[in-house]
Design a protein around this motif. Sequence first.
Motif, PDB file in Angstrom:
ATOM      1  N   GLY A   1      -3.218   6.336  72.148  1.00 43.68           N
ATOM      2  CA  GLY A   1      -4.422   7.133  71.973  1.00 43.68           C
ATOM      3  C   GLY A   1      -5.701   6.316  72.069  1.00 43.68           C
ATOM      4  O   GLY A   1      -5.691   5.088  72.033  1.00 43.68           O
TER       5      GLY A   1
ATOM      6  N   LEU B   1      -9.422   6.564  77.940  1.00 45.69           N
ATOM      7  CA  LEU B   1      -8.362   7.255  78.692  1.00 45.69           C
ATOM      8  C   LEU B   1      -8.809   7.648  80.095  1.00 45.69           C
ATOM      9  O   LEU B   1      -8.028   8.246  80.850  1.00 45.69           O
ATOM     10  CB  LEU B   1      -7.924   8.527  77.943  1.00 45.69           C
ATOM     11  CG  LEU B   1      -7.439   8.346  76.496  1.00 45.69           C
ATOM     12  CD1 LEU B   1      -7.085   9.699  75.899  1.00 45.69           C
ATOM     13  CD2 LEU B   1      -6.246   7.417  76.437  1.00 45.69           C
TER      14      LEU B   1
ATOM     15  N   THR C   1      -5.250  14.761  80.369  1.00 44.15           N
ATOM     16  CA  THR C   1      -5.902  14.147  81.528  1.00 44.15           C
ATOM     17  C   THR C   1      -5.371  14.777  82.813  1.00 44.15           C
ATOM     18  O   THR C   1      -4.385  15.530  82.801  1.00 44.15           O
ATOM     19  CB  THR C   1      -5.632  12.632  81.566  1.00 44.15           C
ATOM     20  OG1 THR C   1      -4.221  12.428  81.748  1.00 44.15           O
ATOM     21  CG2 THR C   1      -6.091  11.950  80.295  1.00 44.15           C
TER      22      THR C   1
ATOM     23  N   ASP D   1      -4.774  14.984  73.622  1.00 41.68           N
ATOM     24  CA  ASP D   1      -5.435  14.380  74.781  1.00 41.68           C
ATOM     25  C   ASP D   1      -4.794  14.920  76.065  1.00 41.68           C
ATOM     26  O   ASP D   1      -3.578  14.855  76.229  1.00 41.68           O
ATOM     27  CB  ASP D   1      -5.300  12.850  74.735  1.00 41.68           C
ATOM     28  CG  ASP D   1      -6.005  12.261  73.522  1.00 41.68           C
ATOM     29  OD1 ASP D   1      -7.082  12.757  73.168  1.00 41.68           O
ATOM     30  OD2 ASP D   1      -5.454  11.306  72.927  1.00 41.68           O
TER      31      ASP D   1
ATOM     32  N   GLY E   1      -2.169   9.048  75.547  1.00 36.55           N
ATOM     33  CA  GLY E   1      -2.824   9.343  74.276  1.00 36.55           C
ATOM     34  C   GLY E   1      -1.971  10.154  73.331  1.00 36.55           C
ATOM     35  O   GLY E   1      -0.736  10.052  73.308  1.00 36.55           O
TER      36      GLY E   1
ATOM     37  N   ILE F   1     -12.114   9.294  74.996  1.00 33.84           N
ATOM     38  CA  ILE F   1     -12.049   9.815  76.348  1.00 33.84           C
ATOM     39  C   ILE F   1     -12.422   8.759  77.363  1.00 33.84           C
ATOM     40  O   ILE F   1     -11.898   8.732  78.471  1.00 33.84           O
ATOM     41  CB  ILE F   1     -12.960  11.060  76.484  1.00 33.84           C
ATOM     42  CG1 ILE F   1     -12.752  11.717  77.862  1.00 33.84           C
ATOM     43  CG2 ILE F   1     -14.408  10.690  76.248  1.00 33.84           C
ATOM     44  CD1 ILE F   1     -11.369  12.208  78.098  1.00 33.84           C
TER      45      ILE F   1
END
Length: 324
Positions: A79, A85, A115, A113, A109, A82
């Motif tokens: 984790g 990541l 993506t 989270d 994450g 933002i």
Amino acid sequence: ADKKRPLPVYPKVIGIITSPTGAAVRDIITTIKRRYPVAQMLVYPALVQGENAAPSIVSAIEKANDDGRAEVLIVGRGGGSIEELWAFNEEQVALAISASQVPVISAVGHETDVTIADFVADMRAPTPTGAAELAVPHIEEVVEKVVTRKTRLIRAMSEKIRRERKRYETVKSSYIMRNPETLYRQQAERLDRLTEKLVKEQALYLKQTHIRINELTNRLQRSHPGKKIHESTIEVERLKNSLIRQMQAVFSRKEDEFKRKVSLLHALSPLKVMERGYSLTYTADNQIVKSTTDVKVGEELRVRLSDGSLYCQIQSMEEDKNGE
């Protein structure tokens, strides 16, 4: 969804693409060793945050594909914010995951989270540990399945052996096995019947074939080409003789007609008239003289007789006014 590939059920080699120093790789390795210790793990180190993270992840994915040993890839990290990541939102990472020939599990994450890599991957795991659980089965469940199937197999084989043994005993105690000569005696009798039938049918077939050959021979003799040739030869000779007779008749008629026309022509010939004392007079330009008006004094003339010509010159002319 139609582009998602299924994960292997019992993978032998798992590829891990993450930072080799982070907590995520330790969680993945620990979970796989605990759940499925027979699997082999290959770690492909990659930067998972920072400016060079995206190219590093892409390079690791391509290396794992070129290597060809891993049956499934876990791509992710632990984790973070933002920004940390963000490499997993990069287009080049998404394209590399999509182009991978090896199925990919994304593990980026925490559970909250999300993506772009999660959408592109074949399977999304909420955490790295969850990715390890999705990648391999639990060894105890596998053993339990093996034991269950082994038990079912033993039971099925035992039942089959029991049925086959019972069938064997039934066959063994049957009449035909106690008196095996009955079997070949019946077959010998059947063979005799079939042989007798074969001989009869063969004789019948030969007889029918012989009759058919005789019929064809008779038809051939009636339609023999030699006979037709002989008949055609006679017909040709008859037509030839008829043609000769007709040609001779035509020649005879034409010869008689020719003689008649020659006689007529001879009778009408001016030469015959000249033989009786007549002649023809021509001017110098070979025009026949029909009247005194056609010539003048001093002009040269040619007089045609029956046996030759006379060349003359007009000394004087006298016109016959009385027509005598």
